[in-house]
Each structure stands twice: as C-alpha cells, then as structure tokens.
Design a protein around this motif. Structure first.
Motif, PDB file in Angstrom:
ATOM      1  N   ASP A  56      74.624  43.650 -22.224  1.00  0.00           N
ATOM      2  CA  ASP A  56      73.844  43.037 -23.292  1.00  0.00           C
ATOM      3  C   ASP A  56      72.420  43.579 -23.335  1.00  0.00           C
ATOM      4  O   ASP A  56      71.532  42.966 -23.958  1.00  0.00           O
ATOM      5  CB  ASP A  56      73.811  41.514 -23.102  1.00  0.00           C
ATOM      6  N   ASN A  57      72.193  44.707 -22.664  1.00  0.00           N
ATOM      7  CA  ASN A  57      70.885  45.375 -22.656  1.00  0.00           C
ATOM      8  C   ASN A  57      69.802  44.512 -22.002  1.00  0.00           C
ATOM      9  O   ASN A  57      68.625  44.597 -22.353  1.00  0.00           O
ATOM     10  CB  ASN A  57      70.462  45.771 -24.077  1.00  0.00           C
ATOM     11  N   LYS A  58      70.206  43.686 -21.051  1.00  0.00           N
ATOM     12  CA  LYS A  58      69.251  42.903 -20.265  1.00  0.00           C
ATOM     13  C   LYS A  58      68.986  43.645 -18.952  1.00  0.00           C
ATOM     14  O   LYS A  58      69.900  44.227 -18.354  1.00  0.00           O
ATOM     15  CB  LYS A  58      69.805  41.509 -19.961  1.00  0.00           C
ATOM     16  N   LEU A  59      67.729  43.608 -18.518  1.00  0.00           N
ATOM     17  CA  LEU A  59      67.325  44.292 -17.296  1.00  0.00           C
ATOM     18  C   LEU A  59      67.286  43.292 -16.140  1.00  0.00           C
ATOM     19  O   LEU A  59      66.543  42.314 -16.189  1.00  0.00           O
ATOM     20  CB  LEU A  59      65.944  44.933 -17.480  1.00  0.00           C
ATOM     21  N   HIS A  60      68.092  43.553 -15.095  1.00  0.00           N
ATOM     22  CA  HIS A  60      68.109  42.728 -13.888  1.00  0.00           C
ATOM     23  C   HIS A  60      67.222  43.401 -12.839  1.00  0.00           C
ATOM     24  O   HIS A  60      67.365  44.601 -12.574  1.00  0.00           O
ATOM     25  CB  HIS A  60      69.530  42.581 -13.346  1.00  0.00           C
ATOM     26  N   VAL A  61      66.320  42.630 -12.239  1.00  0.00           N
ATOM     27  CA  VAL A  61      65.375  43.182 -11.264  1.00  0.00           C
ATOM     28  C   VAL A  61      65.493  42.417  -9.953  1.00  0.00           C
ATOM     29  O   VAL A  61      65.374  41.185  -9.920  1.00  0.00           O
ATOM     30  CB  VAL A  61      63.919  43.103 -11.794  1.00  0.00           C
ATOM     31  N   GLY A  62      65.734  43.161  -8.859  1.00  0.00           N
ATOM     32  CA  GLY A  62      65.772  42.573  -7.522  1.00  0.00           C
ATOM     33  C   GLY A  62      64.494  42.909  -6.770  1.00  0.00           C
ATOM     34  O   GLY A  62      63.901  43.981  -6.964  1.00  0.00           O
ATOM     35  N   GLN A  63      64.065  42.002  -5.896  1.00  0.00           N
ATOM     36  CA  GLN A  63      62.813  42.177  -5.166  1.00  0.00           C
ATOM     37  C   GLN A  63      63.057  42.106  -3.660  1.00  0.00           C
ATOM     38  O   GLN A  63      64.045  41.543  -3.199  1.00  0.00           O
ATOM     39  CB  GLN A  63      61.806  41.107  -5.600  1.00  0.00           C
ATOM     40  N   PHE A  64      62.106  42.663  -2.939  1.00  0.00           N
ATOM     41  CA  PHE A  64      62.226  42.813  -1.493  1.00  0.00           C
ATOM     42  C   PHE A  64      62.314  41.466  -0.771  1.00  0.00           C
ATOM     43  O   PHE A  64      63.111  41.290   0.144  1.00  0.00           O
ATOM     44  CB  PHE A  64      61.022  43.606  -0.982  1.00  0.00           C
ATOM     45  N   ASN A  65      61.513  40.505  -1.157  1.00  0.00           N
ATOM     46  CA  ASN A  65      61.292  39.321  -0.338  1.00  0.00           C
ATOM     47  C   ASN A  65      61.974  38.060  -0.872  1.00  0.00           C
ATOM     48  O   ASN A  65      61.650  36.958  -0.457  1.00  0.00           O
ATOM     49  CB  ASN A  65      59.775  39.060  -0.223  1.00  0.00           C
ATOM     50  N   THR A  66      62.917  38.188  -1.786  1.00  0.00           N
ATOM     51  CA  THR A  66      63.547  36.995  -2.349  1.00  0.00           C
ATOM     52  C   THR A  66      64.961  37.317  -2.789  1.00  0.00           C
ATOM     53  O   THR A  66      65.273  38.461  -3.151  1.00  0.00           O
ATOM     54  CB  THR A  66      62.745  36.459  -3.551  1.00  0.00           C
ATOM     55  N   ASN A  67      65.809  36.295  -2.753  1.00  0.00           N
ATOM     56  CA  ASN A  67      67.181  36.464  -3.235  1.00  0.00           C
ATOM     57  C   ASN A  67      67.327  36.024  -4.685  1.00  0.00           C
ATOM     58  O   ASN A  67      68.438  35.830  -5.171  1.00  0.00           O
ATOM     59  CB  ASN A  67      68.166  35.688  -2.349  1.00  0.00           C
ATOM     60  N   LYS A  68      66.199  35.868  -5.364  1.00  0.00           N
ATOM     61  CA  LYS A  68      66.233  35.528  -6.788  1.00  0.00           C
ATOM     62  C   LYS A  68      66.168  36.812  -7.611  1.00  0.00           C
ATOM     63  O   LYS A  68      65.303  37.668  -7.388  1.00  0.00           O
ATOM     64  CB  LYS A  68      65.064  34.610  -7.160  1.00  0.00           C
ATOM     65  N   VAL A  69      67.095  36.952  -8.563  1.00  0.00           N
ATOM     66  CA  VAL A  69      67.119  38.111  -9.443  1.00  0.00           C
ATOM     67  C   VAL A  69      66.570  37.691 -10.806  1.00  0.00           C
ATOM     68  O   VAL A  69      67.020  36.702 -11.392  1.00  0.00           O
ATOM     69  CB  VAL A  69      68.552  38.670  -9.600  1.00  0.00           C
ATOM     70  N   LYS A  70      65.576  38.415 -11.289  1.00  0.00           N
ATOM     71  CA  LYS A  70      64.977  38.122 -12.593  1.00  0.00           C
ATOM     72  C   LYS A  70      65.633  38.990 -13.667  1.00  0.00           C
ATOM     73  O   LYS A  70      65.942  40.157 -13.425  1.00  0.00           O
ATOM     74  CB  LYS A  70      63.464  38.370 -12.566  1.00  0.00           C
ATOM     75  N   VAL A  71      65.831  38.404 -14.850  1.00  0.00           N
ATOM     76  CA  VAL A  71      66.473  39.115 -15.957  1.00  0.00           C
ATOM     77  C   VAL A  71      65.513  39.141 -17.140  1.00  0.00           C
ATOM     78  O   VAL A  71      65.001  38.096 -17.562  1.00  0.00           O
ATOM     79  CB  VAL A  71      67.807  38.443 -16.354  1.00  0.00           C
ATOM     80  N   TYR A  72      65.276  40.355 -17.692  1.00  0.00           N
ATOM     81  CA  TYR A  72      64.330  40.539 -18.790  1.00  0.00           C
ATOM     82  C   TYR A  72      65.036  41.130 -20.003  1.00  0.00           C
ATOM     83  O   TYR A  72      66.026  41.853 -19.881  1.00  0.00           O
ATOM     84  CB  TYR A  72      63.195  41.481 -18.369  1.00  0.00           C
ATOM     85  N   GLU A  73      64.482  40.824 -21.179  1.00  0.00           N
ATOM     86  CA  GLU A  73      64.951  41.450 -22.415  1.00  0.00           C
ATOM     87  C   GLU A  73      64.462  42.885 -22.421  1.00  0.00           C
ATOM     88  O   GLU A  73      63.271  43.150 -22.249  1.00  0.00           O
ATOM     89  CB  GLU A  73      64.386  40.697 -23.619  1.00  0.00           C
ATOM     90  N   LEU A  74      65.384  43.857 -22.615  1.00  0.00           N
ATOM     91  CA  LEU A  74      64.985  45.266 -22.565  1.00  0.00           C
ATOM     92  C   LEU A  74      65.044  45.928 -23.929  1.00  0.00           C
ATOM     93  O   LEU A  74      64.067  46.480 -24.412  1.00  0.00           O
ATOM     94  CB  LEU A  74      65.862  46.033 -21.577  1.00  0.00           C
ATOM     95  N   LEU A  75      66.228  45.916 -24.567  1.00  0.00           N
ATOM     96  CA  LEU A  75      66.414  46.607 -25.839  1.00  0.00           C
ATOM     97  C   LEU A  75      66.767  45.625 -26.933  1.00  0.00           C
ATOM     98  O   LEU A  75      67.335  44.566 -26.681  1.00  0.00           O
ATOM     99  CB  LEU A  75      67.528  47.651 -25.715  1.00  0.00           C
ATOM    100  N   GLU A  76      66.434  45.994 -28.154  1.00  0.00           N
ATOM    101  CA  GLU A  76      66.829  45.181 -29.316  1.00  0.00           C
ATOM    102  C   GLU A  76      67.197  46.104 -30.460  1.00  0.00           C
ATOM    103  O   GLU A  76      66.891  47.274 -30.451  1.00  0.00           O
ATOM    104  CB  GLU A  76      65.691  44.245 -29.711  1.00  0.00           C
TER     105      GLU A  76
END
Length: 562
Positions: free
Chosen positions: A542-562
């Motif tokens: 769905d053109n969403k960007l998933h971002v993982g980080q070093f210090n947390t098990n929470k994955v953030k999802v951002y709107e990328l393309l439209e």
C-alpha cells in the motif's frame, strides 16, 4: 522534442516544499521545477535565473513530476565518443548522430530520450496498476479462496456425517430384517419339532400295543387247560398284529441368499455426485479508470500507525510476508514472525546479529543466512526449517529474494572483503561479482544490507565503506552514495515502486531518499518525525513505509507515496 508545455508561475506543486531539494550547488531551497534538456531540478528562484540565462532561456522547464526521465548513457559501438541517443524508425535500430549522418541519410529519426521517458512513465503506471489494482484484487480473491477452503472442510464434514447416518440407518434396517428372518426360523423349527415329536409319540404308542400282544400270546402259551384254550381255538385272531405305522422324514427349510453385488448395495445406499451445473466464476473487481496520474511522494510524511513486535529488543531488520504479516529481527539473534496487531506467529533463535539476513520469497517462504554454519536456511509456510544451500569459503551476511524473477542475492564477506552472488530460486549460482570489470577495483567491503530496485539494480548498504553501493543488474558498478558531507553510517535499505532508494543513516537519525540514478533528493525522515537511530526500512503493497529502530520493538509506519 517535448512532452509538456513550459510551466508558468502558480502551477500546482506536486511535492510538498520540505521534500525535494534544488539541484543547484549550495542552494537548499525546495525543488519545484525540472529542466528537461539539462536534467536539472530547480527551485522557483533558480528556475527564474535559468530562464533568463542566454544559454538556457529556450530550455523546456516542467513541473518536477512531469519531467523527462534521463536516458541511461551508452556509447556507440562504432563511434565510442558519441552517445546512443536516437532511433531510426525506418530501420528500427538505435544509433548516435554520426551513425545517422553516415549510414541512415534520409531516414526518419526519433529522440530516444523522449521515447524512454514516455515509456518509463507508462511502466510506472503499470507498476501502480499492479500494486493498486492487481495485487489488492488478488489478495481479495485469495481471501475468498481461503474462505472457500474453510467452507469446504465444514461441508465435507457434514457430508461424511450424512453418509455415516445413512449407514447407521441401513444397519438398523439390516438388523430388523435379520431379526424377522431369525423369528421365522424359530417358528419353522417349532413346527418341525412338533411333527417329529408326533411321529415319535406314534411309535411309542405302537410299542405299547406290541407289548400288549406279546403279553397275551405268552399268556395263551402258558394256559394249562384244554377247554377254551386260545391256542386251540381262534388262534388266528390272536396272532393278527397291526402293521407298523408309516412316518415321513422332516423337510428342512432352505435359506436362499439374496443375489446382489457391491454396486447393488451402493445403489440402495445412495449416490455421491457433483451437480451438472457450470461453476460460478469468482468475481474479479472491475478495474477502475481514474484520471491518469503518476505516483509521487506524499504531500506530507505523516505517521499512520505504530505496532509492537513481541520478543525482540529492537527492529534491526524487517521482511514483509505475502499475507500482511512481518518478520522482524534484533541484534540478539531473535527472529520473530508477527502480524501487525502485535500477535506473535513464530519465533526462532539464530546466531546472526544486525545484518539484513532474512527475506521473504515470492512463494511466501522465509530464507535467512546462518553465518555461523555458512548456510542459507528456509522456513516454509508450515513452519518447517530446512537447509536451503551451503556457502563455501565465504560468510553469508545479507540476503534478498527478488520480486522480479525470484533470484536470490546474497551479500558475503571474507575478512573485510565483500561480494554479491546471485542464485536462481533453486539455489544454483548464476552470477558472482566482487570487482568492477571495468576498473578491476574492489567496490564492496561489507555488504550489511542488500535489496533490488524495480529496474534490476542491486542496492547495497556497505557499512565499512560508509556508502550505498549500487550495481547494474549485470554486476557492474553504477554509483556509490556517501551522504551529504557529514559522517554517514548507512544501515537498512529498500526501494519503492517508482525506483526511489531509501536508506537509514544511523549517525544523523535520518532516512535519505535517492532517485535510481543516485541523486540525493531529500532527508525523508528526521528526528522531527519521531525517529531515533533508524536501522531498517521497507515499503508495503500500500506504499506505506515501515521503519524499525535500534532501541525499541515498536515499528512506525508512514505515508510514502500517493
């Protein structure tokens, strides 16, 4: 030759102001326009200056999203100093300007870059169709098929229950018929017993009769007088014995077994058949035909959701599966399969650390590197773990399964020397690239993360070289990106469906966005977007960007393309 008319002031900007940077040196303003002849992105001020310059005032300038795509540079084989930049429409061959003058005089020519840009846009449209129509439609149909599979199990269980019920009913009927027949046998047996008993009684009575005759005769023989002696008078009457009674042997009943076959019994039991009707076609959602447009960066990088992955201490690498779930690994060897609601589906412990060591294949299986044993392992959809292939002499670090052709790209190291090897989907080696065939120089040191772009380019995040190294599909070096001046520590890397390259910079807490030619476009994500030490990125269907980080098990999802 131009595809679009020059734009005037006030034309709607396609991309928000904080996204694209002007391509002019030392200019940090927002990119809005693009010069097609120069292939140069510009802000509004630089565009005005560009149009006022005598050298470029006649150049075609368009809104950035309507730009012509830059034609890959390839030298003419016959004229090495000239680029191939046109096509002879009469001969349908690609050529340079010298070829046109010498060998194709009088023919009709077309600008190759114009054709390339037009067809490139058509390809992007088709990619959009694949991701926005075909793949979602297939996912819906697969869900429908999974529902049919569940219904099939229930239906067949009900059918088996009906057959068993019919069998029980027939067993009861057989028991009833058997009971009737056995009762009939009992009655016949009693009748025959009565007849036999009657005959037995007849002979018993006749025996008594004989005993009487015997007693009389013996009495007559012992009679001691002459007068009225039965032996002397009427002896014939005393010696006349009744004949032995006649009797008959019993006639035993006979059981005539029914003449039937298994087919006869099956006919009585009932029949299983498929109705002679045409199957109902699955409904394919009709393809909508919205106004033609090209996918572009979202007008704002907004976080749309956040989910927690259990049993990992950080989200060092992300691999999206084919059913909406995700595989996540940390730097402690934990590899977890979860859905995006935070439910754990599977967990294994590996001996791998913080590389991009796993990838989902086109068939939905997960492959991952086992650097401790120099092997590639596979987790199938039924959660079985098998050894897929063995790597000789080199240590496998990163891996990527191609969405284009199913090939497997493996980044390897030996000491501090790196290379990329391509295998087919069965694990057979088909390409091995360590050095640039043109310069014979090493261009890979430690391929920590690896992915593939839509045009087949191999994109590598090389930690030791502090660079993003991009190779052509053939393995030749295309470009290296080393950041924007300050220290650059590249980590996770991915591409989107329009060919952008996205890479995490763990040093500056940013995600860099490049085009497929290696030109820096912008810092897509910064600390202002709520990220700290990003280490992994991936783009979903769905053109969403998933971002993982070093210090947390929470994955953030951002709107990328439209």
């Amino acid at each position: 030759m131009a595809l679009s008319k020059p734009v005037s002031e006030g034309v709607e900007q396609v991309i928000a102001q904080h996204y694209l940077m002007c391509g002019t040196a030392d200019c940090k303003k927002n990119c809005q326009f693009y010069c097609n002849p120069c292939h140069h992105p510009m802000c509004e001020q630089c565009n005005d200056e560009h149009k006022q310059s005598p050298e470029s005032k006649s150049h075609e300038v368009v809104v950035y999203r309507h730009r012509n795509r830059k034609l890959p540079v390839e030298k003419c084989r016959d004229h090495p100093s000239k680029d191939i930049d046109m096509i002879c429409e009469d001969c349908q061959v690609l050529l340079c300007s010298k070829c046109a003058i010498h060998d194709h005089r009088g023919h009709i020519f077309a600008d190759l870059e114009t054709i390339y840009s037009k067809n490139y846009s058509l390809c992007l449209d088709e990619i959009r169709n694949i991701y926005q129509y075909f793949l979602p439609t297939i996912r819906e149909m697969k869900r429908d098929i999974r529902e049919d599979a569940k219904k099939l199990i229930t239906f067949m269980d009900d059918l088996r229950a009906l057959i068993k019920s019919e069998a029980e009913s027939m067993k009861r009927l057989v028991d009833e018929v058997m009971s009737d027949k056995l009762e009939q046998v009992v009655k016949l047996e009693e009748t025959l017993k009565d007849e036999i008993q009657s005959q037995y009684d007849t002979y018993k009575e006749y025996k008594g009769y004989l005993e009487d005759i015997y007693n009389r005769i013996t009495g007559h023989m012992t009679f001691d007088k002459v007068q009225s002696n039965p032996i002397l008078f009427s002896l014939s009457e005393h010696l006349k014995i009744k004949p032995i009674p006649e009797t008959t042997k019993p006639i035993y009943p006979v059981f005539s077994a029914g003449q039937y076959s298994k087919d006869d019994f099956a006919y009585l039991f009932g029949n299983i058949s498929t109705p002679d009707t045409l199957p109902e076609k699955r409904r394919i959602k009709p393809k909508e035909t919205p106004p033609k447009r090209t996918l572009s960066l979202s007008s704002s990088v907004d976080i749309v959701k956040e989910y927690t992955v259990p049993s990992v201490k950080g989200a060092y690498y992300l691999s999206l599966d084919t059913f909406g779930g995700i595989w996540v690994s940390d730097n402690y060897g934990n590899l977890v399969h979860a859905d995006q609601q935070g439910n754990q589906l599977q967990k294994i412990l590996t001996n791998v650390g913080d590389e991009g060591y796993h990838s989902v294949t086109k068939s939905g299986d997960l492959i991952y590197t086992d650097s401790g044993n120099n092997t590639i392992k596979m987790i199938t959809l039924d959660k079985k773990i098998t050894e897929f292939m063995k790597i000789e002499k080199w240590t496998p670090l990163s891996i990527h399964s191609s969405n284009i052709n199913g090939d497997i790209l493996v980044g390897m190291s030996k000491g501090r020397t790196g290379k990329v090897t391509r295998y087919n989907s069965s694990g057979k080696e088909i390409q091995n690239r360590q050095r640039d065939s043109r310069s014979q120089g090493l261009y890979i040191s430690y391929p920590r993360f690896i992915t593939e772009n839509i045009n087949g380019d191999i994109c590598i995040s090389d930690y030791d070289k502090s660079a993003v190294v991009v190779l052509y599909k053939t393995g030749q070096h295309k470009f290296s990106y080393t950041g924007q001046g300050s220290k650059f520590r590249p980590f996770g890397i991915c591409t989107d469906i329009v060919g952008h390259i996205l890479v995490c910079d763990n040093e500056s807490n940013t995600v860099h966005l490049l085009d497929h030619e290696g030109q820096f476009l912008l810092l897509l994500l910064t600390e202002e977007h709520g990220i700290y030490r990003p280490v992994s990125v991936c783009v979903d269907a769905d053109n969403k960007l998933h971002v993982g980080q070093f210090n947390t098990n929470k994955v953030k999802v951002y709107e990328l393309l439209e």
